[in-house]
Design an enzyme around this catalytic site. Structure first.
Site, short mmCIF file in Angstrom:
data_model
loop_
_atom_site.label_atom_id
_atom_site.label_comp_id
_atom_site.label_asym_id
_atom_site.label_seq_id
_atom_site.Cartn_x
_atom_site.Cartn_y
_atom_site.Cartn_z
N GLY A 48 38.24 41.43 33.54
CA GLY A 48 37.51 41.27 34.79
C GLY A 48 37.85 42.22 35.92
CD GLU A 102 43.05 37.83 37.26
OE1 GLU A 102 41.95 38.42 37.16
OE2 GLU A 102 43.40 36.92 36.48
CG ASP A 103 38.36 38.66 37.44
OD1 ASP A 103 39.41 37.96 37.48
OD2 ASP A 103 37.54 38.56 36.51
CG ASP A 106 38.42 28.89 39.00
OD1 ASP A 106 37.83 28.57 40.03
OD2 ASP A 106 38.16 28.38 37.90
N GLY A 108 44.28 29.15 39.50
CA GLY A 108 45.53 29.86 39.76
C GLY A 108 46.49 29.85 38.59
CB THR A 110 45.08 33.38 34.94
OG1 THR A 110 44.12 32.54 34.32
CG2 THR A 110 45.18 34.68 34.19
CE LYS A 134 34.84 30.54 41.63
NZ LYS A 134 34.37 30.04 40.31
CG ASP A 162 32.75 37.48 31.74
OD1 ASP A 162 33.74 37.30 32.48
OD2 ASP A 162 32.60 36.86 30.66
NE ARG A 168 33.49 41.60 30.96
CZ ARG A 168 34.36 40.63 31.27
NH1 ARG A 168 34.79 40.50 32.49
NH2 ARG A 168 34.78 39.80 30.34
P1 IMP Z 1 42.30 30.45 36.62
O1 IMP Z 1 43.44 30.62 35.65
O2 IMP Z 1 41.72 29.07 36.61
O3 IMP Z 1 42.67 30.90 38.02
O4 IMP Z 1 41.10 31.32 36.08
C1 IMP Z 1 40.93 32.63 36.40
C2 IMP Z 1 39.95 33.27 35.43
O5 IMP Z 1 38.79 32.46 35.20
C3 IMP Z 1 39.45 34.56 36.01
O6 IMP Z 1 40.29 35.63 35.72
C4 IMP Z 1 38.07 34.68 35.39
O7 IMP Z 1 38.19 35.32 34.15
C5 IMP Z 1 37.62 33.26 35.19
N1 IMP Z 1 36.70 32.82 36.27
C6 IMP Z 1 36.96 31.88 37.21
N2 IMP Z 1 35.91 31.72 38.04
C7 IMP Z 1 34.96 32.61 37.63
C8 IMP Z 1 33.65 32.94 38.14
O8 IMP Z 1 33.10 32.39 39.12
N3 IMP Z 1 32.99 33.93 37.45
C9 IMP Z 1 33.52 34.57 36.39
N4 IMP Z 1 34.74 34.29 35.89
C10 IMP Z 1 35.47 33.32 36.52
MG MG Z 2 40.16 37.45 34.76
#
Ligand code: IMP
Ligand code: MG
Length: 179
Positions: A48, A102-103, A106, A108, A110, A134, A162, A168
């Site tokens: 991403g 990071e892109d 969400d 957090g 990851t 977010k 994506d 993308r």
């Molecule tokens: P986390 O571990 O819940 O913070 O998830 C992060 C990952 O979820 C990001 O690196 C994205 O790959 C994916 N992700 C979360 N929200 C979105 C979104 O709105 N669009 C696309 N990918 C997302």
């Molecule tokens: Mg990602």
């Protein structure tokens, strides 16, 4: 307002290209100021972040390096998602100033795993830079120093992000139209 259809979903423009470009430039300027003289390593999280990392690096005004890591997350039976390195880091990061790029952050999870696994490599410092956060979904305690945009709890695509691997290459950010 433009509309795109990706597979079964409809998305509409939410952030224009010029706005993204301007925020990326501002972040790069701030980072260049904060990390001046430290020759930081930008560590992009694939897939991403590839467009964001490329644009961010081109706006940096200090010497810096770039590397990438690829992660895959597996949803376990517990609430804690496990993240596994698919493409690891080859560089020696000891005593380096590392900026995770990071892109989107969400929940957090990851990012938390990234910070923890980087910690074992003895870097001089670890910084977090993300294009989107977010805040309403954030579950982990993270010090996000550099965030381009805080967004509501909507699903977005474009500029590297994506939906099912599609979208993308879109130059603007598009938000899912519910309904
Ligand atoms: P986390 O571990 O819940 O913070 O998830 C992060 C990952 O979820 C990001 O690196 C994205 O790959 C994916 N992700 C979360 N929200 C979105 C979104 O709105 N669009 C696309 N990918 C997302
Ligand atoms: Mg990602």
């Amino acid at each position: 307002m433009s509309i795109v259809k990706i597979k079964d979903k409809t998305f509409e423009t939410s952030i224009p290209e010029a706005t993204i470009k301007e925020r990326v430039r501002q972040l790069a300027q701030q980072m260049s100021k904060d990390l001046d003289g430290k020759n930081p390593v930008l560590l992009g999280v694939l897939n991403g972040s590839f467009i964001f990392a490329a644009d961010l690096m081109r706006e940096m005004t200090i010497p810096c390096e770039i590397s990438f890591v690829k992660l895959a997350s597996y949803q376990g039976t517990t609430s804690t998602g496990k993240v596994h390195e698919v493409l690891g880091i080859n560089e020696d990061l000891s005593d380096r100033h590392v900026v995770i790029v990071e892109d989107i952050v969400d929940t957090g999870r990851t990012m938390k795993q990234m910070v923890e696994s980087l910690g074992t490599r003895n870097p001089a410092s670890i910084h977090i830079c993300t294009l989107f956060v977010k805040p309403d979904k954030l579950e982990e305690k993270l010090d996000i120093e550099y965030a381009a945009f805080s967004i509501p709890n909507d699903f977005i695509v474009g500029y590297g992000l994506d939906y099912d691997q599609q979208g993308r290459g879109l130059k603007e950010i598009f938000t899912l139209v519910e309904g």
